[in-house]
Scaffold this active site. Structure first.
Site, PDB file in Angstrom:
ATOM      1  N   ARG A 204     -46.404  52.482  63.186  1.00 52.82           N
ATOM      2  CA  ARG A 204     -45.643  53.358  64.076  1.00 52.82           C
ATOM      3  C   ARG A 204     -44.924  52.485  65.098  1.00 52.82           C
ATOM      4  O   ARG A 204     -45.499  51.531  65.635  1.00 52.82           O
ATOM      5  CB  ARG A 204     -46.571  54.351  64.790  1.00 52.82           C
ATOM      6  CG  ARG A 204     -47.184  55.393  63.858  1.00 52.82           C
ATOM      7  CD  ARG A 204     -46.141  56.385  63.364  1.00 52.82           C
ATOM      8  NE  ARG A 204     -46.715  57.425  62.506  1.00 52.82           N
ATOM      9  CZ  ARG A 204     -46.742  57.362  61.184  1.00 52.82           C
ATOM     10  NH1 ARG A 204     -46.225  56.310  60.567  1.00 52.82           N
ATOM     11  NH2 ARG A 204     -47.263  58.352  60.483  1.00 52.82           N
TER      12      ARG A 204
ATOM     13  N   GLU B   7     -34.604  56.496  65.105  1.00 53.19           N
ATOM     14  CA  GLU B   7     -34.291  56.471  63.675  1.00 53.19           C
ATOM     15  C   GLU B   7     -33.281  57.567  63.355  1.00 53.19           C
ATOM     16  O   GLU B   7     -33.510  58.722  63.712  1.00 53.19           O
ATOM     17  CB  GLU B   7     -35.570  56.660  62.851  1.00 53.19           C
ATOM     18  CG  GLU B   7     -36.570  55.527  63.007  1.00 53.19           C
ATOM     19  CD  GLU B   7     -37.793  55.667  62.107  1.00 53.19           C
ATOM     20  OE1 GLU B   7     -37.928  56.717  61.428  1.00 53.19           O
ATOM     21  OE2 GLU B   7     -38.615  54.741  62.078  1.00 53.19           O
TER      22      GLU B   7
ATOM     23  N   HIS C  66     -37.577  52.813  57.205  1.00 52.58           N
ATOM     24  CA  HIS C  66     -38.800  53.628  57.124  1.00 52.58           C
ATOM     25  C   HIS C  66     -39.105  54.008  55.679  1.00 52.58           C
ATOM     26  O   HIS C  66     -39.260  55.188  55.328  1.00 52.58           O
ATOM     27  CB  HIS C  66     -38.666  54.886  57.988  1.00 52.58           C
ATOM     28  CG  HIS C  66     -39.990  55.407  58.462  1.00 52.58           C
ATOM     29  ND1 HIS C  66     -40.153  56.041  59.675  1.00 52.58           N
ATOM     30  CD2 HIS C  66     -41.220  55.404  57.882  1.00 52.58           C
ATOM     31  CE1 HIS C  66     -41.427  56.409  59.826  1.00 52.58           C
ATOM     32  NE2 HIS C  66     -42.080  56.027  58.753  1.00 52.58           N
TER      33      HIS C  66
END
Length: 316
Positions: free
Chosen positions: A241, A270, A289
Site C-alpha cells: 500500500r 492513481e 498497480h
C-alpha cells in the site's frame, strides 16, 4: 433453483460447475465498467430473488442488507474484505461473508521478484538504451550499466503474510539472506526468513520489500526517520500500500542517493498525474498497480468462492 449474482471476474470452468446448482447472472464489473449503487444493488437482490452474491470491486453496505433481507451469502473476490462489505450489518442480518485470502500471493510475489531483479540489473534502463539507439559499443553494457547480483545480499521483508511468505521462499531459493519484520509471527512461523525487529532490518537490508496491510500502525512506517536508519544505497520495493511509505521522504532519499532505486506498484495518487515528481526520476520503476493482475488470480478466487458456496449450501 437458487439465484446467484456474480459481479466479479470468474473463470468459465467454475461458472459451469456452479450452474449445476445455481441460476447464475454473471456481470463482471470490468465488462460493465461500473460499480452498482449499494442501495440499488439491494433492491435488485430483493426484487429478483437473488440470495447469493459475489463481488470483487462493488460495495455491500448497510443499505444493501436493509434492502435485501433475503440475502444469505456474500463472496468477496479479494484477499481482504476491507471496506467492501459492512461486516456489522452482515452479522446483524445473519449473512455469511467469505473472502479469498492468498488469491494473488503468487502473482504479487513474482512481480516483487521481477521488480527486484529489474532494480538490481537496471533492466529498464538497459532496454531503453538499446531502443534509443545508444548502444554504440560492445563494451557499453560492461561499464556504466553494470548491476549487482541478488545472491549473497540481504532482503528485508516488512510483513510476512501470504505474499511475504511467497516472496521469502523465492528469495531464499536465490541464495539471499532473508530477514523479516512481522510482530504477529513467531520465529518458527517466519522460516525460511529470520524474524528481526524493524531497526535491525533497516540497518541490515540491501533490499527492502513491503508486504504489510495499511493500518494506523503501518501508515508512514517508512518515514524520514526510518529511511535514515537504512544502509546507504538500498533498494526499495512497494507492492503493498502506498501510504506505508512517506512518499515525500522517499523522494528526498532517492535524490540524496540514500536510496539507490525504488520500484513502486502502488501510488498515493492513481493514476499518476503528468506532473508527478516520480516521472522525473530515472532510478525508479513505476508500474500501474498490477501486482494481482494475472489471469491465474481469477482462477484462484473463482475456485475459492466456488468451494465456499458449495460448502455453504451443503454440496461440499
Amino acid at each position: 433453483m437458487k439465484r446467484l449474482l456474480i459481479l466479479a471476474q470468474f473463470t468459465p470452468i467454475y461458472l459451469e460447475r456452479l450452474r449445476r446448482h445455481f441460476e447464475i447472472l454473471h456481470e463482471s464489473w470490468l465488462e460493465t465498467v461500473e460499480l452498482v449503487d449499494p442501495e440499488a444493488l439491494g433492491e435488485r437482490l430483493r426484487t429478483q430473488g437473488i440470495d447469493y452474491l459475489v463481488i470483487e470491486a462493488d460495495f455491500v453496505l448497510a443499505e444493501t442488507f436493509a434492502a435485501a433481507p433475503n440475502l444469505r451469502f456474500v463472496g468477496v473476490c479479494r484477499g481482504e474484505i476491507g471496506p467492501h462489505v459492512d461486516m456489522e450489518a452482515a452479522a446483524e442480518h445473519g449473512v455469511m461473508v467469505v473472502s479469498t485470502p492468498g488469491r494473488n500471493a503468487v502473482a504479487v510475489a513474482e512481480l516483487t521478484l521481477g521488480l527486484m531483479l529489474a532494480l538490481a540489473r537496471r533492466i529498464p534502463q538497459a532496454h531503453e538504451l538499446v531502443r534509443a539507439g545508444q548502444w554504440d559499443s560492445a563494451l557499453t553494457g560492461y561499464g556504466a550499466w553494470g548491476g549487482i547480483e541478488l545472491a549473497g545480499r540481504t532482503a528485508g521483508l516488512i510483513g510476512l503474510g501470504a505474499v511475504g511468505r511467497a516472496v521469502a521462499q523465492r528469495l531464499h531459493a536465490l541464495d539471499m539472506r532473508v530477514l523479516a519484520f512481522d510482530p504477529f509471527l513467531s520465529a518458527e512461523q517466519a522460516a525460511p526468513a529470520a524474524l528481526v525487529d524493524l531497526p535491525t532490518l533497516l540497518r541490515a537490508a540491501d533490499f527492502i520489500s513491503l508486504h504489510c496491510p495499511l493500518t494506523p500502525q503501518t501508515r508512514h512506517l517508512l518515514d524520514a526517520t526510518a529511511l535514515a536508519q537504512t544502509k546507504p544505497g538500498i533498494f526499495l520495493i512497494n507492492t503493498a500500500r502506498a501510504a506505508v511509505v512517506d512518499e515525500d521522504a522517499l523522494l528526498d532519499a532517492l535524490r540524496s542517493g540514500r536510496v539507490a532505486g525504488a520500484a513502486l506498484d502502488v501510488h498515493r495518487v492513481e493514476p499518476l498525474p503528468p506532473n508527478s515528481p516520480w516521472l522525473a526520476l530515472d532510478r525508479v520503476i513505476l508500474t500501474p498497480h498490477i501486482g494481482g493482475a494475472s489471469v491465474d488470480v481469477i482462477g484462484h478466487h473463482s475456485r475459492l468462492i466456488t468451494e465456499a458456496l458449495e460448502q455453504f449450501v451443503g454440496l461440499g
